[in-house]
Design a protein around this motif. Structure first.
Motif, PDB file in Angstrom:
ATOM      1  N   GLY A 152       0.858  -1.181   0.000  1.00 18.14           N
ATOM      2  CA  GLY A 152       0.000   0.000   0.000  1.00 18.14           C
ATOM      3  C   GLY A 152       0.891   1.227   0.000  1.00 18.14           C
ATOM      4  N   ARG A 153       0.326   2.414  -0.201  1.00 15.88           N
ATOM      5  CA  ARG A 153       1.177   3.598  -0.103  1.00 15.88           C
ATOM      6  C   ARG A 153       0.377   4.826   0.269  1.00 15.88           C
ATOM      7  NH1 ARG A 153       5.624   3.249  -3.905  1.00 15.88           N
ATOM      8  NH2 ARG A 153       6.022   1.669  -2.330  1.00 15.88           N
ATOM      9  N   ALA A 154       0.713   5.386   1.441  1.00 12.91           N
ATOM     10  CA  ALA A 154       0.073   6.618   1.885  1.00 12.91           C
ATOM     11  C   ALA A 154       0.346   7.734   0.895  1.00 12.91           C
ATOM     12  CB  ALA A 154       0.626   7.009   3.260  1.00 12.91           C
ATOM     13  N   PHE A 155      -0.615   8.624   0.741  1.00 10.30           N
ATOM     14  CA  PHE A 155      -0.509   9.853  -0.052  1.00 10.30           C
ATOM     15  C   PHE A 155      -0.507   9.621  -1.576  1.00 10.30           C
ATOM     16  CE2 PHE A 155       1.774  10.659   4.011  1.00 10.30           C
ATOM     17  CZ  PHE A 155       0.837  11.501   4.583  1.00 10.30           C
ATOM     18  N   THR A 156      -0.515   8.376  -2.019  1.00 11.45           N
ATOM     19  CA  THR A 156      -0.707   8.102  -3.458  1.00 11.45           C
ATOM     20  C   THR A 156      -1.704   6.948  -3.576  1.00 11.45           C
ATOM     21  OG1 THR A 156       1.238   6.639  -3.482  1.00 11.45           O
ATOM     22  CG2 THR A 156       1.575   8.888  -4.265  1.00 11.45           C
ATOM     23  N   VAL A 157      -2.848   7.113  -2.926  1.00 12.21           N
ATOM     24  CA  VAL A 157      -3.805   6.001  -2.806  1.00 12.21           C
ATOM     25  C   VAL A 157      -4.402   5.577  -4.159  1.00 12.21           C
ATOM     26  CG1 VAL A 157      -6.033   5.355  -1.797  1.00 12.21           C
ATOM     27  CG2 VAL A 157      -4.248   6.360  -0.376  1.00 12.21           C
ATOM     28  N   PRO A 158      -4.847   6.525  -5.025  1.00 11.15           N
ATOM     29  CA  PRO A 158      -5.375   6.046  -6.319  1.00 11.15           C
ATOM     30  C   PRO A 158      -4.331   5.281  -7.136  1.00 11.15           C
ATOM     31  CG  PRO A 158      -6.045   8.315  -5.925  1.00 11.15           C
ATOM     32  CD  PRO A 158      -5.029   7.981  -4.869  1.00 11.15           C
ATOM     33  N   SER A 159      -3.080   5.703  -7.083  1.00 17.46           N
ATOM     34  CA  SER A 159      -2.041   4.969  -7.815  1.00 17.46           C
ATOM     35  C   SER A 159      -1.851   3.581  -7.230  1.00 17.46           C
ATOM     36  CB  SER A 159      -0.713   5.733  -7.779  1.00 17.46           C
ATOM     37  OG  SER A 159       0.314   4.935  -8.320  1.00 17.46           O
ATOM     38  N   ALA A 160      -1.792   3.497  -5.900  1.00 25.21           N
ATOM     39  CA  ALA A 160      -1.626   2.181  -5.268  1.00 25.21           C
ATOM     40  C   ALA A 160      -2.795   1.271  -5.645  1.00 25.21           C
ATOM     41  CB  ALA A 160      -1.519   2.339  -3.756  1.00 25.21           C
ATOM     42  N   MET A 161      -4.014   1.838  -5.697  1.00 23.29           N
ATOM     43  CA  MET A 161      -5.185   1.044  -6.088  1.00 23.29           C
ATOM     44  C   MET A 161      -5.075   0.583  -7.543  1.00 23.29           C
ATOM     45  SD  MET A 161      -8.125   3.340  -4.257  1.00 23.29           S
ATOM     46  CE  MET A 161      -9.495   2.387  -4.881  1.00 23.29           C
TER      47      MET A 161
END
Ligand code: HXC
Length: 278
Positions: A152-161
């Protein structure tokens, strides 16, 4: 370790191939004998990269502008490519990303990332896959993902999704399309600085900075290291690898997900970033 004709006459489409990691992979593929098609949104950027790679490698490189967020444009691109013969390899490289506090994202901002990074890559995969399967032509899809699929990655949530969605696509289609001659693989890169990504993800930091004390190997990745892995995965040397994602990050994700330093930013720092962008 690669034979110079490892990818001889393979026709390879690299989305987002005009800049950054896409251009680095394209350059490596051409050096191994491939015929390249680069797509991206900006004709001038594509033309410049295509001319440079063609001059260095002596291989044909075609630049075709396409906004992969538009399914009709992707279909038209595929039609144009197949006019000259079947594609052999699709590299889903184009992506969009920026850091933001997630509670400040508008629906349009979320879509700006998801439409390119997930929908666009799916449209390209469908356009190639249905042609390969219809003609019983073998094909390979390589998707450039991220270690955010692991952490997962905080602050880049749409990219992580989006990247996790493409990992699910890779694993699912490996099973569904494997029997039909289509092999799907993926790479999860850690930090490989490019001007485009750093502007969006590391504002104020130079992409030329190689030193990375937080990384177990003490440095960021070199573009040729990613390009070599990509060349291997799309080559016959990796012919039995299907549905697999290979991580290349110096071991960073085992230590941290890559965004923890942003947790120390104050709300004022985030507000200043938003103000700069509006
Ligand atoms: C906050 C932003 C924003 C930003 C766009 N928006 N950029 N919000 N910070 N930096 C918001 C806008 O305010 C708007 O919402 C909505 O998103 C759409 O804006 P547009 O400008 O119309 O978006 P668009 O033209 O679609 O372009 C968005 C983009 C663009 C695709 C992200 O910045 C772009 O083309 N970037 C270059 C490609 C890129 O991002 N490269 C880095 C990839 S790095 P409102 O509500 O105001 O209308 C990478 C690594 C992934 O992918 C793995 C590591 C984690």
């Amino acid at each position: 370790m690669f034979l110079p004709d490892l990818l001889k006459d393979r026709r390879i489409l690299v989305t987002g191939g005009g800049t950054g990691l896409g251009a680095a992979m394209a350059r490596r593929f051409a050096g191994l004998g491939a015929t390249l098609i680069l797509c991206g949104r900006r004709q001038a950027v594509l033309d410049e990269t295509a001319a440079a790679i063609a001059a260095e490698s002596g291989r044909p490189v075609t630049a075709l502008p396409c906004d992969i967020r538009d399914p009709d444009a992707v279909e038209a691109l595929a039609e144009r490519i197949w006019q000259d013969g079947p594609l052999d390899v699709l590299v889903n490289n184009a992506a969009g990303n920026f850091i933001a506090q997630t509670e400040h994202l508008s629906a349009r901002a979320a879509d700006a990332i998801l439409n390119t990074s997930m929908h666009g890559a799916l449209y390209c995969t469908l356009a190639a896959g249905k042609r390969w399967i219809g003609a019983r032509h073998p094909g390979i899809v390589l998707s450039i993902l991220s270690t955010s699929t692991l952490t997962g990655r905080a602050f880049t949530v749409p990219s992580a999704m989006a990247k996790s969605g493409l990992l699910a696509m890779t694993r699912s289609l490996a099973v569904e399309w494997g029997p039909k001659g289509v092999r799907l693989v993926a790479i999860a890169p850690g930090p490989f600085p490019t001007a485009g990504a750093w502007q969006q993800l590391r504002p104020g930091e130079s992409p030329a900075q190689k030193h990375a004390p937080g990384n177990p190997l003490g440095r960021v990745g070199e573009h040729h290291e990613l390009a070599d892995l990509a060349a291997f995965l799309v080559s016959p040397m990796a012919g039995y690898i299907n549905g697999e994602m290979v991580t290349i990050d110096g071991g960073l994700h085992l230590r941290q997900s890559g965004a923890e330093d942003l947790l120390a930013w104050t709300d004022d720092q985030w507000a200043a970033l938003r103000a700069k962008r509006s």
